[in-house]
Design a protein around this motif. Structure first.
Motif, PDB file in Angstrom:
ATOM      1  N   MET A   1     -23.332 -19.732  58.076  1.00 33.02           N
ATOM      2  CA  MET A   1     -21.862 -20.466  57.530  1.00 33.02           C
ATOM      3  C   MET A   1     -21.232 -20.791  58.919  1.00 33.02           C
ATOM      4  O   MET A   1     -21.285 -20.468  59.996  1.00 33.02           O
TER       5      MET A   1
ATOM      6  N   LYS B   1     -26.584 -23.016  44.717  1.00 33.10           N
ATOM      7  CA  LYS B   1     -26.478 -21.557  44.650  1.00 33.10           C
ATOM      8  C   LYS B   1     -25.467 -21.029  45.800  1.00 33.10           C
ATOM      9  O   LYS B   1     -24.736 -20.177  45.442  1.00 33.10           O
ATOM     10  N   LEU B   2     -25.349 -21.882  47.015  1.00 32.23           N
ATOM     11  CA  LEU B   2     -24.278 -21.787  47.778  1.00 32.23           C
ATOM     12  C   LEU B   2     -23.063 -21.830  47.528  1.00 32.23           C
ATOM     13  O   LEU B   2     -22.103 -21.208  47.605  1.00 32.23           O
TER      14      LEU B   2
ATOM     15  N   LYS C   1     -32.096 -17.068  55.766  1.00 26.07           N
ATOM     16  CA  LYS C   1     -30.816 -16.865  56.139  1.00 26.07           C
ATOM     17  C   LYS C   1     -30.178 -18.047  56.414  1.00 26.07           C
ATOM     18  O   LYS C   1     -30.297 -18.956  57.277  1.00 26.07           O
TER      19      LYS C   1
ATOM     20  N   SER D   1     -20.431 -16.119  59.598  1.00 31.94           N
ATOM     21  CA  SER D   1     -21.171 -15.137  58.688  1.00 31.94           C
ATOM     22  C   SER D   1     -22.588 -15.767  58.094  1.00 31.94           C
ATOM     23  O   SER D   1     -22.883 -17.040  58.659  1.00 31.94           O
ATOM     24  N   SER D   2     -23.207 -15.259  57.425  1.00 32.20           N
ATOM     25  CA  SER D   2     -24.496 -15.585  56.916  1.00 32.20           C
ATOM     26  C   SER D   2     -24.805 -15.252  55.638  1.00 32.20           C
ATOM     27  O   SER D   2     -23.907 -14.119  54.781  1.00 32.20           O
ATOM     28  N   LYS D   3     -25.591 -15.785  54.883  1.00 25.65           N
ATOM     29  CA  LYS D   3     -25.754 -15.639  53.164  1.00 25.65           C
ATOM     30  C   LYS D   3     -27.282 -15.302  53.408  1.00 25.65           C
ATOM     31  O   LYS D   3     -28.144 -16.342  53.969  1.00 25.65           O
TER      32      LYS D   3
ATOM     33  N   LEU E   1     -30.568 -15.870  50.903  1.00 31.02           N
ATOM     34  CA  LEU E   1     -31.040 -16.344  49.625  1.00 31.02           C
ATOM     35  C   LEU E   1     -32.807 -16.500  49.609  1.00 31.02           C
ATOM     36  O   LEU E   1     -33.440 -16.094  50.291  1.00 31.02           O
TER      37      LEU E   1
ATOM     38  N   LYS F   1     -21.977 -18.804  45.566  1.00 24.16           N
ATOM     39  CA  LYS F   1     -21.900 -17.684  46.565  1.00 24.16           C
ATOM     40  C   LYS F   1     -20.530 -17.716  47.345  1.00 24.16           C
ATOM     41  O   LYS F   1     -19.908 -16.813  47.723  1.00 24.16           O
ATOM     42  N   THR F   2     -20.082 -19.115  47.583  1.00 22.93           N
ATOM     43  CA  THR F   2     -19.029 -19.306  48.892  1.00 22.93           C
ATOM     44  C   THR F   2     -17.755 -19.851  48.016  1.00 22.93           C
ATOM     45  O   THR F   2     -16.696 -19.484  48.333  1.00 22.93           O
TER      46      THR F   2
END
Length: 429
Positions: free
Chosen positions: A131, A153-154, A128, A135-137, A139, A157-158
């Motif tokens: 951000m 990867k981020l 986890k 918020s969070s992502k 992976l 996504k962002t």
């Protein structure tokens, strides 16, 4: 066929090991569904899924093993250094004629099965990432991926700008420290040292000081001069400075030295001591000694510790200032006598020491990371520019050949006509 037999012998050994592990697992008491997961490294939430995948793989391999059992004796003889050619009138050939290309197909299947077995052994984690907007992502990463690959990867996504300053940062609330993961490090290995009760977090943040040793190398390799005189250095001179210190066969570490405050073990007392930076570690001048190399005493070696920035140590440990950093082994997650606490007079001195320690510890790997980050940023900017251009062209095509606004009220159905229309001026026809 010799290569095929050798590969298949390896496959049989893998199947035997897996069968033994499954037999042991079958003899163990059955746990409740929520207890089936077991920890691999930091995270426990992928293991049940991986077990199912592994069971399917074992079943598939067992089926292949049954089909190939007629050749078991010939393959076993290969393990003793003997090579046996399967007879043309074997039972398998009699039951089902072997078409041309069968050996190659078998070799491909065995190679694929071995690759799947290796893949099943790769550690995976679900992480986890926090951000900057809280918020969070989520992976999934495996032990082969570097921090650079996770950053990529981020970026996807962002949809951020892909600047070289974006970083993965580890925070430890208990010790009130943080550090930026280096792009070449393996993330799973870094996270595997976290304890089960750890409250550590990973943050996706922008850190302008991440590659300051390349954007402003004069601050570290010409630190004896006044900072104001270094601010106007031309880009060509900076490039030469980088090439001189990072482009040769041997890394040249900044010859940094100066007085820092050292926290005594187990006490909230900070005493000044004169330290010197070397490629292997940090040294200090004992009382009554000089700065000559023969008198220096080793304080810490970089192969055993990592540098971390601290926060609010003036309140927690009564440090002289809040510009502190620590040196510790990554496995140490709580307060320990093996942690070295150091305090600087000001923020600029803190930047000098922390960055110079990173240069000494990671060497030319930092420069390779910097070049890769620049290349990645350039690629992202090109892709974003192309996408923006395509979007503008698409809007132009949708607008047609007459982009000028129309005065017809039907074009603006959301705007009702005015309640009052003024009369024309006098004399108007």
């Amino acid at each position: 066929m010799d290569d095929i037999d050798v590969m298949f012998s390896d496959l049989l050994g893998e199947i035997e090991d897996l069968s033994q592990s499954l037999t042991q697992a079958a003899d163990a008491p059955v746990a409740a569904p929520h207890e089936r997961n077991f920890s691999i490294g930091l995270n426990e939430c992928l293991n049940e899924l991986e077990d199912h995948d592994l069971d399917s793989l074992v079943a598939d391999l067992a089926y292949k093993f049954t089909l190939e059992s007629v050749h078991h004796e010939e393959i076993s003889s290969c393990t003793d250094g003997q090579t046996t050619t399967p007879p043309q009138d074997s039972k398998l050939a009699a039951d089902s004629p072997t078409p041309r290309g069968e050996p190659q197909m078998k070799a491909d299947k065995i190679r694929l099965a071995l690759e799947k077995l290796k893949e099943a052994k790769v550690r995976k984690l679900v992480i986890k990432v926090m951000m900057s907007d809280r918020s969070s992502k989520i992976l999934m990463v495996d032990e082969r991926q570097t921090v650079r690959e996770v950053l990529d990867k981020l970026f996807e996504k962002t949809r951020c700008d892909g600047s070289i300053n974006w970083s993965l940062c580890e925070t430890n609330p208990e010790l009130q420290i943080e550090r930026v993961f280096e792009d070449h490090e393996c993330l799973v290995e870094l996270l595997s040292v976290w304890t089960r009760q750890s409250e550590n977090r990973i943050h996706f943040v922008s850190r302008p000081q991440k590659y300051v040793m390349f954007t402003e190398p004069q601050l570290f390799f010409m630190w004896r001069k006044k900072k104001a005189s270094l601010s106007g250095m031309k880009s060509q001179a900076r490039e030469l400075l980088i090439k001189e210190h990072f482009g040769g066969s041997t890394l040249i570490v900044p010859d940094l030295e100066g007085t820092l405050y050292l926290k005594e073990d187990g006490k909230k007392v900070w005493k000044p001591r004169y330290f010197l930076l070397r490629a292997s570690g940090i040294y200090y001048v004992p009382k009554g000694k000089t700065k000559s190399s023969t008198d220096l005493a080793c304080f810490v070696r970089f192969d055993r510790v990592t540098v971390y920035l601290s926060s609010n140590y003036k309140h927690k440990y009564k440090s002289p200032t809040d510009h502190c950093f620590i040196l510790k082994h990554p496995c140490i997650q709580k307060e320990s006598p093996h942690i070295k606490f150091l305090c600087c007079e000001d923020e600029h001195t803190l930047l000098l020491w922390v960055t110079s320690i990173r240069i000494a510890k990671y060497g030319t790997a930092l420069y390779k990371n910097y070049q890769a980050a620049l290349k990645r940023t350039s690629t992202l900017h090109t892709l974003q520019s192309t996408a923006h251009k395509d979007m503008v062209i698409g809007h132009g095509q949708l607008g047609g050949s007459n982009p000028a606004p129309s005065s017809n009220m039907e074009d603006y159905p959301h705007e009702p006509p005015p309640d009052f229309i003024p009369p024309p001026p006098p004399g108007h026809v």
